[in-house]
Design a protein around this motif. Structure first.
Motif, short mmCIF file in Angstrom:
data_model
loop_
_atom_site.label_atom_id
_atom_site.label_comp_id
_atom_site.label_asym_id
_atom_site.label_seq_id
_atom_site.Cartn_x
_atom_site.Cartn_y
_atom_site.Cartn_z
N GLY A 111 0.81 -1.21 0.00
CA GLY A 111 0.00 0.00 0.00
C GLY A 111 0.85 1.26 0.00
N ALA A 112 1.88 1.28 0.87
CA ALA A 112 2.75 2.46 0.93
C ALA A 112 3.52 2.65 -0.37
CB ALA A 112 3.72 2.31 2.11
N ALA A 113 3.98 1.54 -0.97
CA ALA A 113 4.72 1.64 -2.23
C ALA A 113 3.84 2.17 -3.35
CB ALA A 113 5.29 0.28 -2.60
N LEU A 114 2.61 1.69 -3.41
CA LEU A 114 1.71 2.15 -4.47
C LEU A 114 1.33 3.62 -4.29
CD1 LEU A 114 -0.67 -0.92 -4.91
CD2 LEU A 114 1.13 -0.13 -6.43
N GLY A 118 2.70 5.77 -7.11
CA GLY A 118 1.53 6.19 -7.86
C GLY A 118 1.37 7.69 -7.84
N THR A 119 1.63 8.31 -6.67
CA THR A 119 1.55 9.76 -6.57
C THR A 119 2.62 10.43 -7.42
OG1 THR A 119 0.68 9.57 -4.32
CG2 THR A 119 1.61 11.69 -4.97
N LEU A 120 3.84 9.88 -7.37
CA LEU A 120 4.92 10.45 -8.17
C LEU A 120 4.60 10.37 -9.65
CD1 LEU A 120 8.04 9.04 -6.28
CD2 LEU A 120 7.19 11.38 -6.27
N LEU A 121 4.03 9.24 -10.08
CA LEU A 121 3.72 9.09 -11.50
C LEU A 121 2.61 10.03 -11.93
CD1 LEU A 121 3.90 5.27 -12.27
CD2 LEU A 121 5.34 7.09 -13.15
N SER A 122 1.59 10.19 -11.08
CA SER A 122 0.48 11.06 -11.45
C SER A 122 0.91 12.51 -11.55
CB SER A 122 -0.65 10.93 -10.43
OG SER A 122 -0.22 11.38 -9.15
N THR A 219 3.11 1.61 -17.25
CA THR A 219 4.06 1.84 -16.16
C THR A 219 3.40 1.64 -14.80
OG1 THR A 219 5.32 3.42 -17.50
CG2 THR A 219 5.61 3.53 -15.12
N LEU A 220 2.18 2.12 -14.64
CA LEU A 220 1.47 1.93 -13.38
C LEU A 220 1.18 0.45 -13.14
CD1 LEU A 220 0.18 3.21 -10.93
CD2 LEU A 220 -1.93 3.53 -12.24
N GLN A 221 0.81 -0.28 -14.19
CA GLN A 221 0.57 -1.72 -14.06
C GLN A 221 1.84 -2.45 -13.63
OE1 GLN A 221 -0.93 -2.71 -17.95
NE2 GLN A 221 -3.02 -2.01 -17.49
N VAL A 226 5.51 -4.98 -9.51
CA VAL A 226 6.78 -4.86 -8.79
C VAL A 226 6.55 -4.75 -7.29
CG1 VAL A 226 8.76 -3.34 -8.39
CG2 VAL A 226 8.07 -3.90 -10.73
N ALA A 227 5.59 -3.91 -6.89
CA ALA A 227 5.29 -3.74 -5.47
C ALA A 227 4.85 -5.06 -4.84
CB ALA A 227 4.20 -2.68 -5.29
N ALA A 228 4.03 -5.83 -5.55
CA ALA A 228 3.56 -7.11 -5.02
C ALA A 228 4.72 -8.10 -4.86
CB ALA A 228 2.49 -7.69 -5.94
N LEU A 229 5.56 -8.21 -5.88
CA LEU A 229 6.66 -9.18 -5.83
C LEU A 229 7.69 -8.81 -4.76
CD1 LEU A 229 7.26 -9.81 -9.65
CD2 LEU A 229 6.17 -11.34 -8.00
N VAL A 230 8.05 -7.53 -4.70
CA VAL A 230 9.03 -7.09 -3.71
C VAL A 230 8.46 -7.25 -2.30
CG1 VAL A 230 10.36 -5.13 -2.86
CG2 VAL A 230 10.18 -5.54 -5.31
N SER A 231 7.19 -6.94 -2.12
CA SER A 231 6.57 -7.07 -0.80
C SER A 231 6.58 -8.51 -0.33
CB SER A 231 5.13 -6.55 -0.86
OG SER A 231 5.08 -5.20 -1.25
N VAL A 232 6.22 -9.44 -1.20
CA VAL A 232 6.17 -10.85 -0.82
C VAL A 232 7.56 -11.38 -0.50
CG1 VAL A 232 5.67 -13.17 -1.67
CG2 VAL A 232 4.04 -11.32 -2.07
#
Length: 314
Positions: A111-114, A118-122, A219-221, A226-232
């Motif tokens: 959640g924190a990574a997204l 996500g904010t930076l990308l937007s 890029t967002l996808q 990436v966030a899911a894989l790194v988190s796990v």
């Protein structure tokens, strides 16, 4: 040419797996094989998640030096872990079920990574370099806040933070394998499905747009994957800063200018050989107490400096 190289890597991996499962085995095979098999499955899961997330991240940033760990994902994990122990207390955190700790860490980290990226990308849109520089700055900020919190907690609670802040391949919670495999499997399936789109994204923003791709959405996808894989992987074994950079750099040497359909399996095979072969040598052959993560970070750091100096000389 590339299929033969992949077959050769697969053969080396098979030898490493056989050595890990059989060398130094004592007692009943009915106990040894399931016990080592569970750890082997965890190592293979990490070997799938870390290089895949690194390749995807380098593709969207178009930079072979940057990785999610260097960008601050690991620092974010340690910050979240420290904050949880600071709020809950070391004893309460330890009393949480293992699966509860894992789900809590993965959920907060993802959640924190997204939110962060996500904010930076937007805000930055096409300015990916702005996102990279901001991510590095946030990584420094995360480490500073973590250090501040660690100085405020009890020394006994700090010991809990220390135990969980470093990669641990010899002490893996095998009860987490099922849920970790499900989460990582979903992310890996989406990553493999995007392999041809990643080839297009690697050509650059303008070229990808002309070929019918939507770089912002793609890029967002990729960042979600990436966030899911790194988190796990981080919640399962702990942070390893330079593992992804090391194995992906080797994969580029083995399969230069290859498509993602070749590069991804090559990076995964090299990572699996590194983890399983390295753990086998350290545990069963040399009987050393040095953690594998220390050796990997030492070699990966050297590779990082080499790539950095090579880029500066051009």
């Amino acid at each position: 040419m590339y299929p033969r190289r992949l077959i050769g890597l697969a053969a080396v991996l098979a030898i490493c797996v056989a050595g890990y499962m059989t060398l130094g085995a004592q007692g009943s095979w009915g106990f040894v094989l399931p016990f080592r098999g569970a750890k082997l499955a965890a190592l293979l899961l990490v070997a799938l998640a870390v290089p895949t997330s690194t390749v995807l991240f380098q593709t969207i940033t178009q930079n072979r030096i940057l990785t999610p760990s260097i960008m601050g994902f690991d620092a974010l994990y340690v910050l979240i872990l420290t904050a949880l122990i600071f709020v809950l207390g070391g004893q309460e955190y330890v009393r949480l079920p293992v699966i509860g700790q894992f789900v809590l860490n993965v959920g907060l980290l993802m959640g924190a990574a997204l939110v962060l990226f996500g904010t930076l990308l937007s805000q930055a849109r096409q300015d990916i370099m702005r996102m990279i520089l901001t991510g590095i700055i946030f990584g420094v900020l995360f480490r500073a806040v973590t250090g501040f919190l660690q100085r405020m907690i009890d020394p006994n609670e700090y010991a809990v933070v220390q135990v969980n802040s470093y990669a641990r391949f010899g002490r893996i919670e095998t009860d987490l394998l099922l849920i970790a495999a499900v989460l990582a499997g979903i992310a890996l399936a989406f990553a493999w499905r995007m392999r041809h789109r990643l080839d297009v994204l690697e050509l650059g923003h303008d070229t990808a747009t002309n070929l019918g791709e939507t770089p912002q959405r793609a890029t967002l996808q990729v960042l979600v994957i990436v966030a899911a894989l790194v988190s796990v992987s981080t919640a399962l074994v702990g942070p390893i800063v330079f593992l992804g950079l090391l194995v992906v750099s080797l994969a580029h040497q083995v399969t230069p200018a290859a498509r993602h359909a070749v590069l991804l399996p090559c990076a995964v095979l090299i990572c699996a050989i590194t983890l399983i072969g390295g753990q086998t040598v350290l545990e069963r052959v040399l009987a050393l107490s040095t953690p594998l993560s220390v050796v990997i970070d030492l070699l990966g750091g050297a590779v990082f400096l080499g790539l950095l100096l090579k880029g500066m000389s051009r």
